[in-house]
Design an enzyme around this catalytic site. Structure first.
Site, PDB file in Angstrom:
ATOM      1  N   TRP A   8       3.084   7.851  -2.590  1.00  0.00           N
ATOM      2  CA  TRP A   8       4.527   7.975  -2.890  1.00  0.00           C
ATOM      3  C   TRP A   8       4.713   8.822  -4.149  1.00  0.00           C
ATOM      4  O   TRP A   8       5.572   9.702  -4.202  1.00  0.00           O
ATOM      5  CB  TRP A   8       5.106   6.576  -3.088  1.00  0.00           C
ATOM      6  CG  TRP A   8       6.596   6.501  -3.199  1.00  0.00           C
ATOM      7  CD1 TRP A   8       7.482   6.314  -2.182  1.00  0.00           C
ATOM      8  CD2 TRP A   8       7.371   6.587  -4.393  1.00  0.00           C
ATOM      9  NE1 TRP A   8       8.762   6.280  -2.672  1.00  0.00           N
ATOM     10  CE2 TRP A   8       8.720   6.449  -4.019  1.00  0.00           C
ATOM     11  CE3 TRP A   8       7.053   6.774  -5.738  1.00  0.00           C
ATOM     12  CZ2 TRP A   8       9.764   6.485  -4.942  1.00  0.00           C
ATOM     13  CZ3 TRP A   8       8.083   6.820  -6.665  1.00  0.00           C
ATOM     14  CH2 TRP A   8       9.418   6.677  -6.265  1.00  0.00           C
ATOM     15  N   ARG A  58     -11.429   1.697  -9.615  1.00  0.00           N
ATOM     16  CA  ARG A  58     -10.517   2.843  -9.816  1.00  0.00           C
ATOM     17  C   ARG A  58     -10.676   3.384 -11.233  1.00  0.00           C
ATOM     18  O   ARG A  58     -11.237   2.704 -12.110  1.00  0.00           O
ATOM     19  CB  ARG A  58      -9.070   2.395  -9.600  1.00  0.00           C
ATOM     20  CG  ARG A  58      -8.795   2.098  -8.149  1.00  0.00           C
ATOM     21  CD  ARG A  58      -7.310   1.946  -7.879  1.00  0.00           C
ATOM     22  NE  ARG A  58      -7.127   1.751  -6.442  1.00  0.00           N
ATOM     23  CZ  ARG A  58      -5.984   1.902  -5.810  1.00  0.00           C
ATOM     24  NH1 ARG A  58      -4.894   2.262  -6.464  1.00  0.00           N
ATOM     25  NH2 ARG A  58      -5.899   1.716  -4.519  1.00  0.00           N
ATOM     26  N   ASP A 101       0.832  -1.204   0.000  1.00  0.00           N
ATOM     27  CA  ASP A 101       0.000   0.000   0.000  1.00  0.00           C
ATOM     28  C   ASP A 101       0.869   1.257   0.000  1.00  0.00           C
ATOM     29  O   ASP A 101       1.964   1.261   0.566  1.00  0.00           O
ATOM     30  CB  ASP A 101      -0.908  -0.030   1.239  1.00  0.00           C
ATOM     31  CG  ASP A 101      -2.116   0.890   1.091  1.00  0.00           C
ATOM     32  OD1 ASP A 101      -2.295   1.479   0.011  1.00  0.00           O
ATOM     33  OD2 ASP A 101      -2.875   1.017   2.072  1.00  0.00           O
ATOM     34  N   GLY A 102       0.361   2.307  -0.619  1.00  0.00           N
ATOM     35  CA  GLY A 102       1.033   3.599  -0.563  1.00  0.00           C
ATOM     36  C   GLY A 102       1.702   4.043  -1.857  1.00  0.00           C
ATOM     37  O   GLY A 102       2.397   5.061  -1.878  1.00  0.00           O
ATOM     38  N   HIS A 139       3.295   2.830  -8.880  1.00  0.00           N
ATOM     39  CA  HIS A 139       3.135   1.396  -9.130  1.00  0.00           C
ATOM     40  C   HIS A 139       4.401   0.821  -9.789  1.00  0.00           C
ATOM     41  O   HIS A 139       4.822  -0.286  -9.474  1.00  0.00           O
ATOM     42  CB  HIS A 139       1.911   1.120 -10.000  1.00  0.00           C
ATOM     43  CG  HIS A 139       0.608   1.547  -9.373  1.00  0.00           C
ATOM     44  ND1 HIS A 139       0.318   1.286  -8.049  1.00  0.00           N
ATOM     45  CD2 HIS A 139      -0.474   2.206  -9.879  1.00  0.00           C
ATOM     46  CE1 HIS A 139      -0.900   1.768  -7.777  1.00  0.00           C
ATOM     47  NE2 HIS A 139      -1.384   2.338  -8.862  1.00  0.00           N
ATOM     48  N   ARG A 155       1.629  -4.946   6.204  1.00  0.00           N
ATOM     49  CA  ARG A 155       0.927  -3.912   5.447  1.00  0.00           C
ATOM     50  C   ARG A 155       1.724  -2.622   5.562  1.00  0.00           C
ATOM     51  O   ARG A 155       2.050  -2.180   6.670  1.00  0.00           O
ATOM     52  CB  ARG A 155      -0.500  -3.683   5.936  1.00  0.00           C
ATOM     53  CG  ARG A 155      -1.209  -2.644   5.062  1.00  0.00           C
ATOM     54  CD  ARG A 155      -2.682  -2.542   5.299  1.00  0.00           C
ATOM     55  NE  ARG A 155      -3.262  -1.676   4.266  1.00  0.00           N
ATOM     56  CZ  ARG A 155      -4.520  -1.686   3.875  1.00  0.00           C
ATOM     57  NH1 ARG A 155      -5.361  -2.531   4.416  1.00  0.00           N
ATOM     58  NH2 ARG A 155      -4.960  -0.865   2.933  1.00  0.00           N
ATOM     59  N   ASN A 168     -10.642  -2.852  -6.424  1.00  0.00           N
ATOM     60  CA  ASN A 168      -9.785  -1.983  -7.242  1.00  0.00           C
ATOM     61  C   ASN A 168     -10.312  -1.792  -8.677  1.00  0.00           C
ATOM     62  O   ASN A 168      -9.906  -0.859  -9.374  1.00  0.00           O
ATOM     63  CB  ASN A 168      -8.339  -2.512  -7.310  1.00  0.00           C
ATOM     64  CG  ASN A 168      -7.548  -2.302  -6.029  1.00  0.00           C
ATOM     65  OD1 ASN A 168      -6.593  -3.044  -5.746  1.00  0.00           O
ATOM     66  ND2 ASN A 168      -7.918  -1.294  -5.236  1.00  0.00           N
ATOM     67  N   SER A 198      -8.693  -4.939   4.929  1.00  0.00           N
ATOM     68  CA  SER A 198      -9.253  -4.566   3.618  1.00  0.00           C
ATOM     69  C   SER A 198      -9.713  -5.757   2.775  1.00  0.00           C
ATOM     70  O   SER A 198      -9.363  -5.842   1.581  1.00  0.00           O
ATOM     71  CB  SER A 198      -8.241  -3.730   2.826  1.00  0.00           C
ATOM     72  OG  SER A 198      -7.991  -2.522   3.480  1.00  0.00           O
ATOM     73  N   ARG A 254      -5.443  -2.128   8.649  1.00  0.00           N
ATOM     74  CA  ARG A 254      -6.679  -2.895   8.438  1.00  0.00           C
ATOM     75  C   ARG A 254      -6.418  -3.991   7.403  1.00  0.00           C
ATOM     76  O   ARG A 254      -5.414  -3.967   6.696  1.00  0.00           O
ATOM     77  CB  ARG A 254      -7.815  -1.974   7.981  1.00  0.00           C
ATOM     78  CG  ARG A 254      -7.470  -1.139   6.771  1.00  0.00           C
ATOM     79  CD  ARG A 254      -8.643  -0.274   6.297  1.00  0.00           C
ATOM     80  NE  ARG A 254      -8.193   0.609   5.229  1.00  0.00           N
ATOM     81  CZ  ARG A 254      -7.827   1.874   5.404  1.00  0.00           C
ATOM     82  NH1 ARG A 254      -7.886   2.435   6.602  1.00  0.00           N
ATOM     83  NH2 ARG A 254      -7.404   2.602   4.388  1.00  0.00           N
TER      84      ARG A 254
HETATM   85  C1  FPP Z   1      -1.585   0.095  -3.464  1.00  0.00           C
HETATM   86  O1  FPP Z   1      -1.193   1.422  -3.505  1.00  0.00           O
HETATM   87  C2  FPP Z   1      -1.069  -0.660  -4.591  1.00  0.00           C
HETATM   88  C3  FPP Z   1      -1.802  -1.257  -5.549  1.00  0.00           C
HETATM   89  C4  FPP Z   1      -3.272  -1.250  -5.596  1.00  0.00           C
HETATM   90  C5  FPP Z   1      -1.151  -1.965  -6.674  1.00  0.00           C
HETATM   91  C6  FPP Z   1       0.012  -2.824  -6.325  1.00  0.00           C
HETATM   92  C7  FPP Z   1       0.687  -3.157  -7.555  1.00  0.00           C
HETATM   93  C8  FPP Z   1       2.010  -3.146  -7.747  1.00  0.00           C
HETATM   94  C9  FPP Z   1       3.023  -2.873  -6.704  1.00  0.00           C
HETATM   95  C10 FPP Z   1       2.449  -3.378  -9.121  1.00  0.00           C
HETATM   96  C11 FPP Z   1       3.406  -4.446  -9.313  1.00  0.00           C
HETATM   97  C12 FPP Z   1       2.957  -5.767  -8.922  1.00  0.00           C
HETATM   98  C13 FPP Z   1       3.443  -6.893  -9.423  1.00  0.00           C
HETATM   99  C14 FPP Z   1       3.005  -8.170  -8.853  1.00  0.00           C
HETATM  100  C15 FPP Z   1       4.420  -6.918 -10.523  1.00  0.00           C
HETATM  101  P1  FPP Z   1      -2.307   2.540  -3.695  1.00  0.00           P
HETATM  102  O2  FPP Z   1      -2.404   2.818  -5.157  1.00  0.00           O
HETATM  103  O3  FPP Z   1      -3.553   2.109  -3.035  1.00  0.00           O
HETATM  104  O4  FPP Z   1      -1.626   3.737  -2.957  1.00  0.00           O
HETATM  105  P2  FPP Z   1      -2.347   4.898  -2.137  1.00  0.00           P
HETATM  106  O5  FPP Z   1      -3.059   4.239  -0.988  1.00  0.00           O
HETATM  107  O6  FPP Z   1      -1.209   5.743  -1.691  1.00  0.00           O
HETATM  108  O7  FPP Z   1      -3.265   5.593  -3.089  1.00  0.00           O
END
Ligand code: FPP
Length: 236
Positions: free
Chosen positions: A20, A66, A15-16, A32, A183, A63, A191, A189
């Protein structure tokens, strides 16, 4: 320093990424991309430390809600990662699995996933599981539906069903429950992740955003886990 007690299965809610990227004035997808580098780093550290299962919550059923552009780019990132990392999986003896509501993924992504799953099926140093289009409630419901069909004419069989039998109807059948769930990003949480499977899992929360969570941070989580006293509801 050698870590004493290594968890067999480590699972991560990554997460995050969005925050970032925002901190750097960039688009969310940039987070990502950097997050994919953290996946690589943690997989390397997990293999080095002798973790047998590493699972990652990459995309939840929720998701899909989104913005379409972000969903498309995330799916493209999955596709590219699968295509580019074939050698890494083979060289490091890692088995690759994708679990979730696969019917919602595109035919081309499903084909690429099937290909890598088949190619790596015999690898056994570590299993890496990507949860894609997954949610815990969806998993429990699909298990219940399969059970209803299986036992529709067999009430006695249904009556004698035990918890360990239910495990076999979840998409995680055959995979040990996570010992440690990490996490990132300060959220504390679950989720709608592995609801059934995390009954006795140790949780580790950190403020570090996923793109900054690399080998040292992964090892710090393992060290903390080694200090935990797991009693499973019993008395030592
Ligand atoms: C959560 O951050 C992250 C995701 C929903 C996507 C995770 C995917 C990757 C790390 C891509 C690569 C994965 C693989 C397996 C190659 P967020 O977007 O919810 O961040 P935020 O809470 O700061 O908005």
């Amino acid at each position: 320093m050698e870590i004493k007690r290594i968890p067999r299965h480590v699972s991560i809610i990554m997460d995050g990424n969005g925050r970032w990227a925002k901190q750097r004035g960039k688009e969310r997808i940039y987070g990502h991309f950097e997050g994919a580098e953290s996946v690589r780093a943690c997989a390397e550290a997990a293999v080095e430390e002798g973790v047998r299962y590493l699972s990652l919550f990459a995309f939840s059923e929720e998701n899909w809600g989104r913005p379409e552009e972000e969903v498309m780019k995330l799916m493209d990132l999955m596709m590219d990662s699968i295509k580019n990392e074939v050698g890494t999986f083979m060289d490091n003896d890692i088995r690759f699995l994708v679990l979730g509501n696969r019917a919602r993924l595109s035919p081309s992504l499903n084909k690429a996933i099937d290909g890598l799953e088949q190619m790596t099926a015999g690898n056994d140093r570590m299993t890496m599981i990507i949860f894609l289009s997954y949610s815990g409630k969806w998993d429990i419901l699909q298990a219940a539906k399969k059970l209803a069909l299986r036992y529709k004419d067999d009430p006695e069989g249904l009556d004698s069903l035990e918890i360990k039998d239910f495990d076999n109807y979840l998409v995680t059948a055959g995979i040990p429950d996570p010992d440690l769930l990490i996490r990132t990003s300060g959220e504390e949480r679950i989720s709608n992740y592995l609801l059934w499977q995390c009954a006795y899992t140790e949780f580790y929360f950190t403020d570090i955003l996923w793109p900054d969570f690399r080998k040292n941070e992964f090892r710090a989580a393992l060290e903390e886990y080694a200090q935990r006293d797991r009693r499973y509801g019993k008395v030592k």
